[in-house]
Design a protein around this motif. Sequence first.
Motif, PDB file in Angstrom:
ATOM      1  N   GLU A  79       0.423  -1.418  -0.104  1.00 31.10           N
ATOM      2  CA  GLU A  79      -0.187  -0.267  -0.262  1.00 31.10           C
ATOM      3  C   GLU A  79       0.989   1.496  -0.267  1.00 31.10           C
ATOM      4  N   GLY A  80       0.196   2.149  -0.749  1.00 33.85           N
ATOM      5  CA  GLY A  80       1.790   3.392  -0.997  1.00 33.85           C
ATOM      6  C   GLY A  80       1.208   4.447  -1.845  1.00 33.85           C
ATOM      7  N   VAL A  81       1.630   5.715  -2.343  1.00 30.95           N
ATOM      8  CA  VAL A  81       1.252   6.834  -3.231  1.00 30.95           C
ATOM      9  C   VAL A  81       1.691   6.448  -4.652  1.00 30.95           C
ATOM     10  N   ARG A  82       0.056   6.309  -5.615  1.00 33.76           N
ATOM     11  CA  ARG A  82       0.810   6.179  -6.865  1.00 33.76           C
ATOM     12  C   ARG A  82       2.020   7.397  -7.530  1.00 33.76           C
ATOM     13  N   VAL A  83       2.990   6.534  -8.326  1.00 38.09           N
ATOM     14  CA  VAL A  83       3.987   7.474  -8.341  1.00 38.09           C
ATOM     15  C   VAL A  83       3.333   8.383  -9.767  1.00 38.09           C
ATOM     16  N   ARG A  84       2.626   8.252 -10.016  1.00 36.52           N
ATOM     17  CA  ARG A  84       1.851   8.842 -11.683  1.00 36.52           C
ATOM     18  C   ARG A  84       1.926  10.200 -10.242  1.00 36.52           C
ATOM     19  N   ASP A  85       0.713  10.167  -9.933  1.00 35.09           N
ATOM     20  CA  ASP A  85       0.155  10.976  -8.800  1.00 35.09           C
ATOM     21  C   ASP A  85       1.289  12.424  -8.152  1.00 35.09           C
ATOM     22  N   LEU A  86       2.210  11.326  -7.783  1.00 34.30           N
ATOM     23  CA  LEU A  86       3.571  12.080  -7.126  1.00 34.30           C
ATOM     24  C   LEU A  86       3.840  13.362  -8.301  1.00 34.30           C
TER      25      LEU A  86
END
Length: 381
Positions: free
Chosen positions: A294-301
Amino acid sequence: MRTRIPPPRPPVFRGRLHDARTATAVGRWLGAAFAVCFVTGLISHYLQHPPHWLADTLPARPVWGYRLTQGLHVATGLAAIVLLLVKLWTVYPRLFVWPPARSVRHALERLSVAVLVAAAVFEVFTGLINNVQWYPWPFGFIQAHFAVAWIAFGSVLLHVAVKAPEIRAHWSRRSAGTVALPARDAVDRRSLLLATGGAVGVVTLTTVGQSFTPLGATDLLAPRSPDHGPQGLPVNRSAAAAGITARSVAGWRLEVEGPRPYTLTLDELRALARTSARLPIACVEGWSMDARWEGVRVRDLVERAGGHPGRAAARVVSLEAHGNYRVMHMGAEYLADPLTLLALTLNGEPLSLDHGYPARIIAPNRPGVLQTKWVHRLEVL
């Protein structure tokens, strides 16, 4: 009167199993194993070290792609050790053929066989030693293994071309060149081939469980057990080996560089929208294991920094001060994939320090060495 010493004579081999038919039968299996190893090895190499024209088009799907190809690479490489030893046993009397070179063509043929044998032995045994991460040589394994693979592949093609008439003549029991054997020798040949197949089966059964987890219970000879390690997942490079300590990550910040650069604390990163995915982590040594990340999508960053997923690439930098993969390039296909995460948890728990705390990359269809741990900077290109 001086006694005349007769010249040395080469040994005479009368065993019928050192014949072309037996060598061809074993060679079929060995050739298939080498073909699989070569193709899957190319896939692995170009995923890890893509040329610039390929980097942005490497596919991120299927998610299990690298797990399959690298598992096949290691499994067939281990099987090839058995097959190569048997193949060399069937043909070694030819090393004592006298005279060693009857013509220029014969000399060149024997030289090509010497290159083939040397390259094949180098490939299977350096690959085996790499599986246990032992490097007793002064050269770089990746570069040498890749270069010699091309030499071995070319040598195999040349050998098959030169020996094509003989191979064709002994391909099967009904082939024109196959001489009928006495009943005892025919039984011996079948026994040899059955024993070789059995040895390949035993080696495969006791090692393939490191990547094919349903056979994990038989994983007796593989260097890794895929469910053993911190948080139920192996690690190849621990935090201690990388020089990462709790002090190293104290006050950690994620730096994202791009048209609109920004910095996030761990609490700020945790507060962003998160994605959960079940993805395998697959190592170049052959082991692999599914896990829940689980984590933050790299594309969102990347979008937040002004990048455009699908067109932008990225450079990911680890806190690790030294190491061949502390800086990793991520192509556009991986960057745009919604399953490429800057992971914060593993199997429902915060990442342990050995697994890359506070944040690491996890992406589909990607070698484990490129799933960068201890990420602290993301550069949008």
